[in-house]
Write a protein that holds these residues in place. Structure first.
Motif, PDB file in Angstrom:
ATOM      1  N   GLY A 272     -10.445   5.992  -5.090  1.00  0.00           N
ATOM      2  CA  GLY A 272      -9.860   6.293  -3.788  1.00  0.00           C
ATOM      3  C   GLY A 272     -10.491   5.569  -2.621  1.00  0.00           C
ATOM      4  O   GLY A 272     -10.049   5.709  -1.483  1.00  0.00           O
ATOM      5  N   SER A 273     -11.546   4.737  -2.852  1.00  0.00           N
ATOM      6  CA  SER A 273     -12.178   4.059  -1.706  1.00  0.00           C
ATOM      7  C   SER A 273     -11.210   3.015  -1.149  1.00  0.00           C
ATOM      8  O   SER A 273     -10.368   2.484  -1.858  1.00  0.00           O
ATOM      9  CB  SER A 273     -13.511   3.419  -2.099  1.00  0.00           C
ATOM     10  OG  SER A 273     -13.285   2.282  -2.891  1.00  0.00           O
ATOM     11  N   ASN A 274     -11.345   2.722   0.138  1.00  0.00           N
ATOM     12  CA  ASN A 274     -10.312   1.943   0.820  1.00  0.00           C
ATOM     13  C   ASN A 274     -10.896   0.778   1.601  1.00  0.00           C
ATOM     14  O   ASN A 274     -11.689   0.977   2.508  1.00  0.00           O
ATOM     15  CB  ASN A 274      -9.560   2.898   1.772  1.00  0.00           C
ATOM     16  CG  ASN A 274      -8.170   2.397   2.054  1.00  0.00           C
ATOM     17  OD1 ASN A 274      -7.710   1.441   1.434  1.00  0.00           O
ATOM     18  ND2 ASN A 274      -7.504   3.018   3.003  1.00  0.00           N
TER      19      ASN A 274
ATOM     20  N   GLY B  46       0.819  -1.217   0.000  1.00  0.00           N
ATOM     21  CA  GLY B  46       0.000   0.000   0.000  1.00  0.00           C
ATOM     22  C   GLY B  46       0.853   1.268   0.000  1.00  0.00           C
ATOM     23  O   GLY B  46       1.878   1.347   0.681  1.00  0.00           O
TER      24      GLY B  46
ATOM     25  N   GLY C 235       0.756   0.789  -4.231  1.00  0.00           N
ATOM     26  CA  GLY C 235      -0.468   1.589  -4.180  1.00  0.00           C
ATOM     27  C   GLY C 235      -0.182   3.087  -4.153  1.00  0.00           C
ATOM     28  O   GLY C 235       0.965   3.525  -4.126  1.00  0.00           O
ATOM     29  N   GLY C 236      -1.277   3.845  -4.152  1.00  0.00           N
ATOM     30  CA  GLY C 236      -1.162   5.307  -4.237  1.00  0.00           C
ATOM     31  C   GLY C 236      -1.247   6.010  -2.888  1.00  0.00           C
ATOM     32  O   GLY C 236      -0.776   7.136  -2.737  1.00  0.00           O
ATOM     33  N   GLY C 237      -1.900   5.348  -1.898  1.00  0.00           N
ATOM     34  CA  GLY C 237      -1.971   5.905  -0.546  1.00  0.00           C
ATOM     35  C   GLY C 237      -2.666   7.259  -0.476  1.00  0.00           C
ATOM     36  O   GLY C 237      -3.493   7.605  -1.326  1.00  0.00           O
TER      37      GLY C 237
ATOM     38  N   ILE D 166      -7.152  12.636  -6.161  1.00  0.00           N
ATOM     39  CA  ILE D 166      -8.506  12.244  -6.596  1.00  0.00           C
ATOM     40  C   ILE D 166      -9.535  13.273  -6.122  1.00  0.00           C
ATOM     41  O   ILE D 166     -10.397  13.708  -6.889  1.00  0.00           O
ATOM     42  CB  ILE D 166      -8.823  10.816  -6.086  1.00  0.00           C
ATOM     43  CG1 ILE D 166      -8.035   9.800  -6.932  1.00  0.00           C
ATOM     44  CG2 ILE D 166     -10.314  10.519  -6.118  1.00  0.00           C
ATOM     45  CD1 ILE D 166      -8.008   8.384  -6.368  1.00  0.00           C
TER      46      ILE D 166
ATOM     47  N   THR E 221      -8.412  -1.489  -7.719  1.00  0.00           N
ATOM     48  CA  THR E 221      -7.247  -0.953  -7.003  1.00  0.00           C
ATOM     49  C   THR E 221      -6.049  -1.852  -7.308  1.00  0.00           C
ATOM     50  O   THR E 221      -6.175  -2.848  -8.021  1.00  0.00           O
ATOM     51  CB  THR E 221      -7.464  -0.893  -5.468  1.00  0.00           C
ATOM     52  OG1 THR E 221      -7.312  -2.210  -4.947  1.00  0.00           O
ATOM     53  CG2 THR E 221      -8.798  -0.304  -5.070  1.00  0.00           C
TER      54      THR E 221
ATOM     55  N   ALA F 187      -2.601   9.676  -3.503  1.00  0.00           N
ATOM     56  CA  ALA F 187      -3.577   9.383  -4.571  1.00  0.00           C
ATOM     57  C   ALA F 187      -4.935   9.956  -4.180  1.00  0.00           C
ATOM     58  O   ALA F 187      -5.615  10.591  -4.992  1.00  0.00           O
ATOM     59  CB  ALA F 187      -3.686   7.877  -4.790  1.00  0.00           C
ATOM     60  N   ARG F 188      -5.332   9.768  -2.898  1.00  0.00           N
ATOM     61  CA  ARG F 188      -6.642  10.269  -2.475  1.00  0.00           C
ATOM     62  C   ARG F 188      -6.707  11.789  -2.546  1.00  0.00           C
ATOM     63  O   ARG F 188      -7.732  12.364  -2.912  1.00  0.00           O
ATOM     64  CB  ARG F 188      -6.992   9.739  -1.088  1.00  0.00           C
ATOM     65  CG  ARG F 188      -7.549   8.316  -1.163  1.00  0.00           C
ATOM     66  CD  ARG F 188      -8.021   7.796   0.170  1.00  0.00           C
ATOM     67  NE  ARG F 188      -6.914   7.241   0.919  1.00  0.00           N
ATOM     68  CZ  ARG F 188      -6.429   6.005   0.736  1.00  0.00           C
ATOM     69  NH1 ARG F 188      -6.980   5.203  -0.150  1.00  0.00           N
ATOM     70  NH2 ARG F 188      -5.422   5.571   1.445  1.00  0.00           N
TER      71      ARG F 188
ATOM     72  N   SER G  71      -0.016   3.867   1.385  1.00  0.00           N
ATOM     73  CA  SER G  71      -0.111   4.462   2.723  1.00  0.00           C
ATOM     74  C   SER G  71       0.974   3.935   3.659  1.00  0.00           C
ATOM     75  O   SER G  71       1.328   4.607   4.626  1.00  0.00           O
ATOM     76  CB  SER G  71      -1.495   4.202   3.315  1.00  0.00           C
ATOM     77  OG  SER G  71      -1.882   2.882   3.039  1.00  0.00           O
TER      78      SER G  71
ATOM     79  N   ASP H  64      -9.926   7.777 -11.233  1.00  0.00           N
ATOM     80  CA  ASP H  64      -9.139   6.539 -11.155  1.00  0.00           C
ATOM     81  C   ASP H  64      -7.821   6.676 -11.923  1.00  0.00           C
ATOM     82  O   ASP H  64      -6.764   6.250 -11.452  1.00  0.00           O
ATOM     83  CB  ASP H  64      -9.925   5.357 -11.757  1.00  0.00           C
ATOM     84  CG  ASP H  64     -10.969   4.769 -10.812  1.00  0.00           C
ATOM     85  OD1 ASP H  64     -10.845   4.969  -9.581  1.00  0.00           O
ATOM     86  OD2 ASP H  64     -11.895   4.096 -11.306  1.00  0.00           O
TER      87      ASP H  64
ATOM     88  N   VAL I  51      -3.218  -0.306 -13.171  1.00  0.00           N
ATOM     89  CA  VAL I  51      -3.246  -0.588 -14.608  1.00  0.00           C
ATOM     90  C   VAL I  51      -4.503  -0.088 -15.325  1.00  0.00           C
ATOM     91  O   VAL I  51      -4.420   0.376 -16.454  1.00  0.00           O
ATOM     92  CB  VAL I  51      -3.014  -2.088 -14.915  1.00  0.00           C
ATOM     93  CG1 VAL I  51      -1.689  -2.563 -14.385  1.00  0.00           C
ATOM     94  CG2 VAL I  51      -4.126  -2.972 -14.408  1.00  0.00           C
ATOM     95  N   THR I  52      -5.662  -0.174 -14.675  1.00  0.00           N
ATOM     96  CA  THR I  52      -6.888   0.200 -15.392  1.00  0.00           C
ATOM     97  C   THR I  52      -7.940   0.713 -14.404  1.00  0.00           C
ATOM     98  O   THR I  52      -7.967   0.266 -13.253  1.00  0.00           O
ATOM     99  CB  THR I  52      -7.411  -1.030 -16.188  1.00  0.00           C
ATOM    100  OG1 THR I  52      -8.451  -0.597 -17.053  1.00  0.00           O
ATOM    101  CG2 THR I  52      -7.962  -2.116 -15.298  1.00  0.00           C
ATOM    102  N   PRO I  53      -8.806   1.684 -14.818  1.00  0.00           N
ATOM    103  CA  PRO I  53      -9.806   2.229 -13.886  1.00  0.00           C
ATOM    104  C   PRO I  53     -10.774   1.170 -13.358  1.00  0.00           C
ATOM    105  O   PRO I  53     -10.931   0.097 -13.951  1.00  0.00           O
ATOM    106  CB  PRO I  53     -10.555   3.255 -14.750  1.00  0.00           C
ATOM    107  CG  PRO I  53      -9.592   3.640 -15.803  1.00  0.00           C
ATOM    108  CD  PRO I  53      -8.786   2.393 -16.101  1.00  0.00           C
TER     109      PRO I  53
HETATM  110  P1  UTP Z   1      -4.568   1.939  -4.502  1.00  0.00           P
HETATM  111  O1  UTP Z   1      -4.420   0.575  -4.976  1.00  0.00           O
HETATM  112  O2  UTP Z   1      -3.461   2.622  -3.872  1.00  0.00           O
HETATM  113  O3  UTP Z   1      -5.813   1.978  -3.542  1.00  0.00           O
HETATM  114  O4  UTP Z   1      -5.059   2.835  -5.676  1.00  0.00           O
HETATM  115  P2  UTP Z   1      -5.875   1.780  -1.988  1.00  0.00           P
HETATM  116  O5  UTP Z   1      -6.623   0.524  -1.732  1.00  0.00           O
HETATM  117  O6  UTP Z   1      -6.431   3.039  -1.457  1.00  0.00           O
HETATM  118  O7  UTP Z   1      -4.388   1.483  -1.480  1.00  0.00           O
HETATM  119  P3  UTP Z   1      -3.386   2.116  -0.413  1.00  0.00           P
HETATM  120  O8  UTP Z   1      -4.033   3.237   0.344  1.00  0.00           O
HETATM  121  O9  UTP Z   1      -2.231   2.537  -1.240  1.00  0.00           O
HETATM  122  O10 UTP Z   1      -3.119   0.953   0.479  1.00  0.00           O
HETATM  123  C1  UTP Z   1      -5.396   4.208  -5.498  1.00  0.00           C
HETATM  124  C2  UTP Z   1      -6.494   4.564  -6.463  1.00  0.00           C
HETATM  125  O11 UTP Z   1      -6.008   4.478  -7.829  1.00  0.00           O
HETATM  126  C3  UTP Z   1      -7.022   3.994  -8.682  1.00  0.00           C
HETATM  127  C4  UTP Z   1      -8.283   3.836  -7.805  1.00  0.00           C
HETATM  128  O12 UTP Z   1      -9.007   5.036  -7.821  1.00  0.00           O
HETATM  129  C5  UTP Z   1      -7.679   3.602  -6.419  1.00  0.00           C
HETATM  130  O13 UTP Z   1      -8.592   3.924  -5.394  1.00  0.00           O
HETATM  131  N1  UTP Z   1      -6.599   2.723  -9.341  1.00  0.00           N
HETATM  132  C6  UTP Z   1      -5.526   2.005  -8.867  1.00  0.00           C
HETATM  133  C7  UTP Z   1      -7.271   2.265 -10.451  1.00  0.00           C
HETATM  134  O14 UTP Z   1      -8.264   2.890 -10.894  1.00  0.00           O
HETATM  135  N2  UTP Z   1      -6.835   1.144 -11.094  1.00  0.00           N
HETATM  136  C8  UTP Z   1      -5.765   0.420 -10.662  1.00  0.00           C
HETATM  137  O15 UTP Z   1      -5.400  -0.602 -11.323  1.00  0.00           O
HETATM  138  C9  UTP Z   1      -5.114   0.857  -9.500  1.00  0.00           C
END
Ligand code: UTP
Length: 233
Positions: free
Chosen positions: A179-181, A9, A43-45, A52, A119, A48-49, A11, A66, A114-116
């Protein structure tokens, strides 16, 4: 050599750019990739949020939001790639197929989103299927899977073991939007169920936890698996 896929992640990798865990994780991942072919999906943590929310406030639709999230995951993945130097394949994989191709040339491969509509947990699950991985490890900012979010519900119960079907009921409550978690996203859980790949959820705030689990077989996280499917360590 067995294969493992790690969903790391944003985060926990980069809680902030100033105080990040990139160099420490690079050390641990180097050691693990001596023993296992290793894919790491970043991940984006919080960053990313934040992007977004800013995009939504400017009128972005969910798919565009996304796409913004995906860009941030790839930035985080690039930071890790820099820290790993010549011990990782020198490009961030932009699809599961690309990740598997890179793994023919290196025992350590980094990917981002990779794609909208999903996650990076789903990216990790698809790479695990395509690479015939022995397990997925999800490194997150809690120490396992709880009946409810332990940061919000004081008496939430921690599970040491669950089936994919039980996890599906827990994560299915969260709506799918940019961005939902959740602890592991619901599409990724369905992939686990169909492919019978075990999942181990660990506290990613201490990179040592990953090293101890993979290299010493000792952990206090949650295992998600169908009956009779074991972790490789
Ligand atoms: P994350 O995978 O980081 O979401 O992607 P997360 O579950 O919030 O992970 P943490 O917080 O890093 O643990 C961040 C956002 O990027 C977009 C989504 O909007 C996701 O919420 N995303 C990511 C995609 O649309 N497609 C993907 O393949 C990955």
């Amino acid at each position: 050599m067995k294969t493992i896929v790690i969903s790391l992640g944003g985060s926990v990798l980069t809680p902030s750019l100033e105080e990040n865990r990139v160099a420490v994780y690079a050390e641990v991942l180097r050691a693990i990739s001596q023993v296992y072919k290793t894919f790491v999906v970043i991940g984006g943590g919080g960053e990313a949020r934040r992007f977004i929310s800013a995009a939504r406030a400017l009128g972005a639709d969910e798919a565009t939001a996304d796409e913004i999230g995906i860009m941030v995951t790839r930035l985080n993945a690039t930071l890790l790639m820099i820290a790993l130097g010549n011990e990782v394949y020198p490009r961030v994989a932009e699809s599961p197929r690309e990740a598997v191709e890179y793994a023919y040339k290196s025992d350590l491969v980094v990917a981002g989103g990779v794609t909208p509509g999903q996650t990076t947990d789903t990216v990790a699950a698809v790479i695990a299927e395509e690479s015939h991985a022995s397990c997925i490890i999800n490194l997150t900012s809690v120490d396992g899977i709880y009946s409810d979010d332990p940061k919000l519900v004081k008496n939430a119960e921690k599970f040491s073991e669950l089936t994919p079907e039980e996890l599906s009921l827990i994560v299915g409550k969260t709506p799918l939007c940019a961005g939902s978690n959740t602890v592991f996203d619901s599409v990724a859980v369905k992939i686990l169920a169909r492919s019978h790949i075990p999942l181990l959820v660990l506290d990613g705030r201490d990179p040592d936890t990953l090293q101890k689990a993979v290299l010493c077989g000792s952990h206090r996280g949650t295992i998600v698996r169908s009956p009779e499917i074991n972790l490789p360590f």
